[in-house]
Design an enzyme around this catalytic site. Structure first.
Site, mmCIF file in Angstrom:
data_model
loop_
_atom_site.group_PDB
_atom_site.id
_atom_site.type_symbol
_atom_site.label_atom_id
_atom_site.label_comp_id
_atom_site.label_asym_id
_atom_site.label_seq_id
_atom_site.Cartn_x
_atom_site.Cartn_y
_atom_site.Cartn_z
ATOM 1 N N GLU A 146 0.830 -1.219 0.000
ATOM 2 C CA GLU A 146 0.000 0.000 0.000
ATOM 3 C C GLU A 146 0.860 1.263 0.000
ATOM 4 O O GLU A 146 0.554 2.239 0.691
ATOM 5 C CB GLU A 146 -0.943 -0.011 1.219
ATOM 6 C CG GLU A 146 -1.889 -1.192 1.244
ATOM 7 C CD GLU A 146 -2.934 -1.141 2.358
ATOM 8 O OE1 GLU A 146 -2.765 -0.353 3.297
ATOM 9 O OE2 GLU A 146 -3.914 -1.882 2.267
ATOM 10 N N GLU A 217 -6.346 -7.870 -0.894
ATOM 11 C CA GLU A 217 -6.865 -7.804 0.469
ATOM 12 C C GLU A 217 -8.324 -7.433 0.471
ATOM 13 O O GLU A 217 -8.678 -6.308 0.178
ATOM 14 C CB GLU A 217 -6.121 -6.745 1.296
ATOM 15 C CG GLU A 217 -4.822 -7.212 1.812
ATOM 16 C CD GLU A 217 -4.197 -6.207 2.757
ATOM 17 O OE1 GLU A 217 -4.933 -5.407 3.371
ATOM 18 O OE2 GLU A 217 -2.970 -6.237 2.871
HETATM 19 C C1 LIG Z 1 -9.209 -1.660 7.104
HETATM 20 C C2 LIG Z 1 -8.151 -2.708 7.159
HETATM 21 O O1 LIG Z 1 -8.316 -3.750 7.709
HETATM 22 N N1 LIG Z 1 -7.043 -2.428 6.519
HETATM 23 C C3 LIG Z 1 -5.923 -3.315 6.486
HETATM 24 C C4 LIG Z 1 -5.500 -3.634 5.106
HETATM 25 O O2 LIG Z 1 -4.397 -4.460 5.096
HETATM 26 C C5 LIG Z 1 -3.256 -3.982 5.763
HETATM 27 C C6 LIG Z 1 -2.199 -5.034 5.764
HETATM 28 O O3 LIG Z 1 -1.541 -5.101 4.562
HETATM 29 C C7 LIG Z 1 -3.625 -3.634 7.175
HETATM 30 O O4 LIG Z 1 -2.531 -3.061 7.773
HETATM 31 C C8 LIG Z 1 -4.762 -2.672 7.159
HETATM 32 O O5 LIG Z 1 -5.111 -2.350 8.457
#
Ligand SMILES: CC(=O)N[C@H]1CO[C@H](CO)[C@@H](O)[C@@H]1O
Ligand SMILES: *[C@@H]1O[C@H](CO)[C@@H](O)[C@H](O)[C@H]1NC(C)=O
Length: 387
Positions: A146, A217
């Site tokens: 991300e 994800e």
């Molecule tokens: C909203 C949520 O759960 N976001 C998650 C998305 O994935 C990343 C891991 O790669 C998490 O850190 C985030 O919190």
């Protein structure tokens, strides 16, 4: 146990070999024939962290081999920055003491450490033949995580870092594709992928026609922080987004998390509770959470029965009403699968499709693996699971 004591023992052994020893007289210990004035400090090594620790719960090779033994594939998301509500995003705390380091930026000390770690993991996998290119279960890997969300904060140091990360990863020659999630400009051949709750709606698609639509994800719920209510996301909402993503070209969906587990020790990041994603289809203890688990299982079966048209057919999109649309995948043989979408969350509607008409519940998608019979509707979680 004292570390100096351990060293002394080691030296004693060496000393014996070389004919030297540690002895003493009435004044002091005598090491290599010399009286010594010593200061000692205690350290309980299990109370501290070794730099690389792949033992016990962290045994990655064992875990990937278990995945293979279960007949599954693995998508290896290396990071090394993983966020994941892990303390310090997975970085070891000592990293911040490296002179001149700036994390996740076009910064030589950081890049050197990132390359070391990534190379180490890749080599561990290679030496155990765990990549699909070697007969193993790993079919994909991810570099960074991300990054686009924070890239602007690094100004002109951001884009070259993202580019470097992609090139560095590709250069490791794993024989399987690399991806970057939430990185729209992921350089070729790295695949840009979607993270989020609504990738069915929000993902603009890959940045090249020869890259597939992958959802790295899918947030089955949200992690919990102390003082917050548990976050729940209904199975119907998850199923709707997954069906929509597949209807719109998606061919890979990863649930984040499917099983969250426990933040042991000091691994939770600030304010995050020790139970991680307990509302996922498998709860903190690995037990099935219904109706979420069962509803998704039925969804997967319905989508799987559409596999040939989805993977080999031509997609077309039809408007079926103001907030209704149909997606079809059709093979030359005529074999066809359809997804009928009702985005209206207030009412049930009846829509015409092909030679028939279909009743669509509010905010739902009906899956028709033969373009005729409804095999599954995302809004209807089976009663047996609710019980
Ligand atoms: C909203 C949520 O759960 N976001 C998650 C998305 O994935 C990343 C891991 O790669 C998490 O850190 C985030 O919190
Ligand atoms: C699905 O992919 C095809 C081929 O790349 C493209 O023409 C089409 O617009 C895509 N569908 C959607 C909903 O984006």
């Amino acid at each position: 146990m004292g570390r100096l004591l351990v060293l002394a023992l080691v030296m004693t052994v060496i000393g014996v070999v070389e004919g030297e020893e540690v002895s003493y007289d009435g004044r002091s210990l005598i090491i290599h024939g010399q009286r010594k004035l010593l200061f000692s400090g205690s350290i309980h090594y299990p109370r501290s962290t070794p730099q690389y620790d792949f033992s016990g719960r962290a045994d990655i090779v064992r875990f990937i081999k278990e995945i293979q033994a279960q007949g599954l594939y693995a998508s290896l998301r290396i990071g090394p920055f993983i966020e994941s509500e892990w303390n310090y995003g997975g970085f070891p705390f000592w990293l911040h003491d490296v002179p001149g380091i700036v994390y996740r930026s076009d910064n030589e000390p950081f890049k050197a450490h990132m390359q070391d770690f990534t190379t180490k993991i890749v080599n561990m996998m290679k030496s155990e033949k765990l990549y699909a290119s070697q007969g193993g279960p790993i079919i994909l890997s991810q570099i960074e995580n991300e990054y686009q969300l924070v890239e602007h904060a690094f100004h002109e140091k951001g884009p070259p870092y993202a580019k470097w990360a992609a090139q560095m990863a590709v250069g490791l020659q794993t024989g399987v594709p690399w991806m970057m999630c939430k990185q729209y400009d992921a350089p070729d051949p790295v695949i840009n992928t979607c993270n989020g709750m609504k990738c069915g709606e929000s993902f603009p698609g890959p940045n090249s026609y020869n890259k597939p639509w992958l959802w790295t994800e899918n947030w089955t719920t949200r992690y919990q922080a102390y003082g917050e209510e548990p976050n729940t996301r209904s199975p119907q909402d998850i199923a709707f987004q997954v069906a929509l993503f597949v209807a719109r070209n998606g061919t890979f969906v990863n649930y984040y998390m499917y099983h969250g587990g426990t933040n042991f020790g000091r691994t939770a990041s600030a304010y995050v509770t020790t139970s991680y994603y307990d509302e996922a289809p498998l709860d903190e203890y690995g037990l099935i959470r219904q109706p979420k688990w069962g509803h998704l299982k039925e969804l997967h079966a319905a989508i799987k029965s559409c596999s040939s048209p989805i993977l080999f057919g031509t997609q077309s999109v039809h408007s079926l009403g103001e907030k209704q649309e149909g997606y079809t995948y059709q093979l030359k043989s005529g074999e066809c699968a359809a997804f009928l979408v009702n985005k209206d969350d207030t009412k049930t509607v009846v829509v015409p499709f092909q030679k028939s008409s279909y009743e669509l519940a509010p905010n739902s998608i009906s899956i028709l693996p033969d373009c005729m019979n409804v095999a599954f509707n995302t809004a209807k979680a089976s009663l047996k699971f609710s019980i």
